[in-house]
Design a protein around this motif. Structure first.
Motif, PDB file in Angstrom:
ATOM      1  N   VAL A 155       0.848  -1.192   0.000  1.00  0.00           N
ATOM      2  CA  VAL A 155       0.000   0.000   0.000  1.00  0.00           C
ATOM      3  C   VAL A 155       0.884   1.242   0.000  1.00  0.00           C
ATOM      4  O   VAL A 155       2.079   1.179   0.303  1.00  0.00           O
ATOM      5  CB  VAL A 155      -0.938   0.050   1.237  1.00  0.00           C
ATOM      6  CG1 VAL A 155      -1.928  -1.090   1.233  1.00  0.00           C
ATOM      7  CG2 VAL A 155      -0.126   0.073   2.535  1.00  0.00           C
ATOM      8  N   ALA A 156       0.277   2.346  -0.348  1.00  0.00           N
ATOM      9  CA  ALA A 156       0.891   3.664  -0.169  1.00  0.00           C
ATOM     10  C   ALA A 156      -0.172   4.541   0.481  1.00  0.00           C
ATOM     11  O   ALA A 156      -1.354   4.446   0.142  1.00  0.00           O
ATOM     12  CB  ALA A 156       1.351   4.253  -1.494  1.00  0.00           C
ATOM     13  N   VAL A 157       0.253   5.371   1.414  1.00  0.00           N
ATOM     14  CA  VAL A 157      -0.688   6.212   2.152  1.00  0.00           C
ATOM     15  C   VAL A 157      -0.463   7.665   1.757  1.00  0.00           C
ATOM     16  O   VAL A 157       0.673   8.143   1.738  1.00  0.00           O
ATOM     17  CB  VAL A 157      -0.516   6.045   3.671  1.00  0.00           C
ATOM     18  CG1 VAL A 157      -1.557   6.897   4.420  1.00  0.00           C
ATOM     19  CG2 VAL A 157      -0.658   4.574   4.060  1.00  0.00           C
ATOM     20  N   ALA A 158      -1.543   8.349   1.423  1.00  0.00           N
ATOM     21  CA  ALA A 158      -1.475   9.765   1.043  1.00  0.00           C
ATOM     22  C   ALA A 158      -2.068  10.628   2.148  1.00  0.00           C
ATOM     23  O   ALA A 158      -3.000  10.211   2.846  1.00  0.00           O
ATOM     24  CB  ALA A 158      -2.222  10.014  -0.264  1.00  0.00           C
ATOM     25  N   VAL A 159      -1.508  11.820   2.293  1.00  0.00           N
ATOM     26  CA  VAL A 159      -2.059  12.856   3.164  1.00  0.00           C
ATOM     27  C   VAL A 159      -2.427  14.027   2.266  1.00  0.00           C
ATOM     28  O   VAL A 159      -1.614  14.457   1.442  1.00  0.00           O
ATOM     29  CB  VAL A 159      -1.045  13.281   4.240  1.00  0.00           C
ATOM     30  CG1 VAL A 159      -1.598  14.440   5.062  1.00  0.00           C
ATOM     31  CG2 VAL A 159      -0.704  12.108   5.152  1.00  0.00           C
ATOM     32  N   LEU A 160      -3.660  14.523   2.411  1.00  0.00           N
ATOM     33  CA  LEU A 160      -4.165  15.566   1.521  1.00  0.00           C
ATOM     34  C   LEU A 160      -4.378  16.875   2.262  1.00  0.00           C
ATOM     35  O   LEU A 160      -4.615  16.884   3.471  1.00  0.00           O
ATOM     36  CB  LEU A 160      -5.491  15.117   0.888  1.00  0.00           C
ATOM     37  CG  LEU A 160      -5.489  13.776   0.161  1.00  0.00           C
ATOM     38  CD1 LEU A 160      -6.889  13.447  -0.341  1.00  0.00           C
ATOM     39  CD2 LEU A 160      -4.503  13.786  -0.998  1.00  0.00           C
ATOM     40  N   LEU A 161      -4.304  17.959   1.531  1.00  0.00           N
ATOM     41  CA  LEU A 161      -4.619  19.292   2.049  1.00  0.00           C
ATOM     42  C   LEU A 161      -5.888  19.765   1.349  1.00  0.00           C
ATOM     43  O   LEU A 161      -5.951  19.780   0.115  1.00  0.00           O
ATOM     44  CB  LEU A 161      -3.467  20.268   1.770  1.00  0.00           C
ATOM     45  CG  LEU A 161      -2.154  19.954   2.492  1.00  0.00           C
ATOM     46  CD1 LEU A 161      -1.047  20.874   1.992  1.00  0.00           C
ATOM     47  CD2 LEU A 161      -2.309  20.109   3.994  1.00  0.00           C
ATOM     48  N   ARG A 162      -6.903  20.127   2.122  1.00  0.00           N
ATOM     49  CA  ARG A 162      -8.185  20.507   1.532  1.00  0.00           C
ATOM     50  C   ARG A 162      -8.050  21.811   0.732  1.00  0.00           C
ATOM     51  O   ARG A 162      -7.539  22.800   1.248  1.00  0.00           O
ATOM     52  CB  ARG A 162      -9.228  20.719   2.621  1.00  0.00           C
ATOM     53  CG  ARG A 162      -9.511  19.488   3.473  1.00  0.00           C
ATOM     54  CD  ARG A 162     -10.506  19.818   4.566  1.00  0.00           C
ATOM     55  NE  ARG A 162     -10.610  18.734   5.530  1.00  0.00           N
ATOM     56  CZ  ARG A 162     -11.472  17.721   5.415  1.00  0.00           C
ATOM     57  NH1 ARG A 162     -12.293  17.694   4.390  1.00  0.00           N
ATOM     58  NH2 ARG A 162     -11.507  16.753   6.322  1.00  0.00           N
ATOM     59  N   PRO A 163      -8.530  21.820  -0.511  1.00  0.00           N
ATOM     60  CA  PRO A 163      -8.522  23.080  -1.264  1.00  0.00           C
ATOM     61  C   PRO A 163      -9.519  24.088  -0.700  1.00  0.00           C
ATOM     62  O   PRO A 163      -9.385  25.286  -0.914  1.00  0.00           O
ATOM     63  CB  PRO A 163      -8.915  22.643  -2.680  1.00  0.00           C
ATOM     64  CG  PRO A 163      -9.625  21.348  -2.508  1.00  0.00           C
ATOM     65  CD  PRO A 163      -9.035  20.690  -1.302  1.00  0.00           C
ATOM     66  N   ALA A 164     -10.534  23.600   0.039  1.00  0.00           N
ATOM     67  CA  ALA A 164     -11.519  24.453   0.707  1.00  0.00           C
ATOM     68  C   ALA A 164     -12.154  23.632   1.823  1.00  0.00           C
ATOM     69  O   ALA A 164     -12.145  22.404   1.785  1.00  0.00           O
ATOM     70  CB  ALA A 164     -12.583  24.937  -0.281  1.00  0.00           C
ATOM     71  N   ARG A 165     -12.717  24.320   2.821  1.00  0.00           N
ATOM     72  CA  ARG A 165     -13.296  23.603   3.947  1.00  0.00           C
ATOM     73  C   ARG A 165     -14.428  22.683   3.519  1.00  0.00           C
ATOM     74  O   ARG A 165     -14.633  21.622   4.093  1.00  0.00           O
ATOM     75  CB  ARG A 165     -13.830  24.604   4.988  1.00  0.00           C
ATOM     76  CG  ARG A 165     -12.785  25.459   5.657  1.00  0.00           C
ATOM     77  CD  ARG A 165     -11.785  24.634   6.429  1.00  0.00           C
ATOM     78  NE  ARG A 165     -12.412  23.778   7.427  1.00  0.00           N
ATOM     79  CZ  ARG A 165     -11.737  22.894   8.184  1.00  0.00           C
ATOM     80  NH1 ARG A 165     -10.436  22.763   8.012  1.00  0.00           N
ATOM     81  NH2 ARG A 165     -12.369  22.154   9.067  1.00  0.00           N
ATOM     82  N   ASP A 166     -15.183  23.086   2.508  1.00  0.00           N
ATOM     83  CA  ASP A 166     -16.331  22.301   2.073  1.00  0.00           C
ATOM     84  C   ASP A 166     -16.041  21.525   0.800  1.00  0.00           C
ATOM     85  O   ASP A 166     -16.965  21.160   0.066  1.00  0.00           O
ATOM     86  CB  ASP A 166     -17.545  23.208   1.860  1.00  0.00           C
ATOM     87  CG  ASP A 166     -17.264  24.317   0.841  1.00  0.00           C
ATOM     88  OD1 ASP A 166     -16.085  24.508   0.473  1.00  0.00           O
ATOM     89  OD2 ASP A 166     -18.219  25.002   0.432  1.00  0.00           O
TER      90      ASP A 166
END
Length: 429
Positions: free
Chosen positions: A204-215
């Protein structure tokens, strides 16, 4: 269901009562005929549950027929709501893996058979054709109401199922990404994965994301990707990340998101992939890695190795780059650039000059100064390695220091010879 029009209103009350009585008497047999025909057209309906000794579908058909005829032959507006059992039928469709399209087909079949009986009775007691046309329109409106009830039940069941899956998926992620790993982690992962039907991958590979917007809406990843949108930084577990087409699919589905995908690791080491992805996202937030897409950590190994241990690299830089303190900021930066280019190319003045985009004579002058500043230390492989480490780290951070004052460089008519590592590792003039 909207009220009937004027033509039905003109039908005498006693004729309506007779119409209703004749129809109600035949409802039990008509309901069985409708269910039998539905089972013939849709064999899987036989899997529906039984309540109090009879199929729920039969109860629903009989209830709908009774409810409809009561509404169209009564002047009262009471009990206009459709039987709630049709919500149960909608829930059952989801639970048995059937679509609402098939359920609507069953309803239309039932209405067609019921209408035949209604039309027969209408002819027998001489109800005018225009009134029967109005009754037919009302029947199809009633059908729409039954479909709406079933859609409501289907949607409620789907929401509950999705919520339960998300709860179980979060429990899987807790143990899969937890550190330190528990002794029974492998068994717990297998048990929780089985509960949501997630096939255990080898890697597996695990990604961490940054939200482009709260919603922001969740990325439309495939079903086999575990996505946790509850975290402040959404996390994503990608099975078999090196399989053909997986990278391109992830690129498309995460378009518009920033983040980092950790290295491919065995399933039991998923927390390690998460850790590197988290480090990469931290560098991204500090502007040290590019944002605007989900980066693959394996393509930014140098930055991930050299930038996180900030304090250690700074301490090493203060020690190894101390000789540059004697130079002005601008001249010191130029010497640092030249030293790194020489360490990377291990070439002479022409090779270093080509990398820096300056004249070879300029490089010869700088290399002579470098030899004077560091002296015999440059003969030590460990020292050269540490110098390359700190200089690469400074370059990754954006340069070798701010612009400042510094004396002009001097170029003699011939200049010094190139600085080369000799056979014993010492720099040779």
């Amino acid at each position: 269901m909207s009220p009937l029009g004027s033509e039905w209103a003109r039908v005498p009350p006693e004729q309506k009562r007779e119409f209703a009585e004749r129809f109600v008497v035949g409802i039990p047999m008509l309901a069985e005929d409708i269910l039998r025909e539905i089972q013939r057209e849709y064999p899987r309906i036989s899997a529906n549950p039984v309540d109090r000794g009879e199929p729920v579908a039969l109860t629903a058909i009989r209830g709908a027929l009774e409810h409809f005829v009561q509404q169209v032959t009564s002047d009262s507006d009471r009990d206009r709501a459709h039987p709630r059992v049709f919500q149960e039928l909608g829930r059952g469709q989801l639970q048995h893996g059937r679509s609402l399209d098939s359920l609507q087909g069953m309803y239309r079949l039932g209405v067609r058979l019921a209408w035949r009986r209604l039309a027969e009775i209408g002819q027998q007691i001489h109800i005018p054709a225009p009134a029967m046309y109005e009754l037919a329109e009302t029947g199809f409106e009633y059908l729409d109401g039954l479909v709406a009830q079933s859609m409501l039940g289907y949607a409620e069941a789907a929401a509950r199922e999705a919520g339960e899956r998300l709860r179980l998926q979060r429990r899987l992620l807790e143990v899969l990404l937890g550190e330190p790993a528990r002794p029974d982690s492998a068994d717990a992962v297998a048990e929780r994965a089985a509960r949501i039907g997630w096939p255990l991958p080898e890697r597996v590979a695990v990604a961490v994301l940054l939200r482009p917007a709260r919603d922001a809406l969740a990325p439309p990843v495939s079903q086999d990707v575990l996505l946790d949108m509850e975290s402040e930084r959404p996390r994503m577990v990608v099975p078999d990340p090196e399989s053909p087409g997986r990278a391109e699919l992830l690129r498309r589905t995460t378009a518009g998101w920033s983040g980092a995908l950790g290295p491919s690791v065995p399933l039991a080491e998923a927390a390690t992939s998460l850790r590197w992805a988290t480090v990469a996202v931290g560098l991204m937030e500090r502007g040290l890695l590019p944002s605007g897409e989900v980066l693959d950590c394996s393509e930014h190994t140098e930055a991930l190795v050299l930038l996180p241990p900030w304090e250690l690299i700074d301490a090493l830089a203060r020690r190894r780059l101390a000789p540059l303190a004697e130079c002005g900021p601008t001249h010191g930066r130029r010497l640092a650039e030249t030293l790194l280019a020489w360490l990377e190319t291990r070439g002479g003045a022409p090779e270093v000059a080509a990398q820096l985009g300056v004249h070879p004579q300029t490089v010869r002058y700088r290399l002579r100064q470098i030899r004077e500043l560091w002296g015999e230390e440059l003969a030590d492989p460990a020292t050269r390695f540490e110098l390359e480490v700190v200089l690469r780290a400074q370059r990754l951070r954006g340069g070798f220091g701010a612009e400042g004052g510094g004396g002009p460089e001097e170029l003699g008519p011939a200049g010094p010879g190139p600085l080369r590592p000799g056979t014993d590792g010492r720099p040779q003039g």
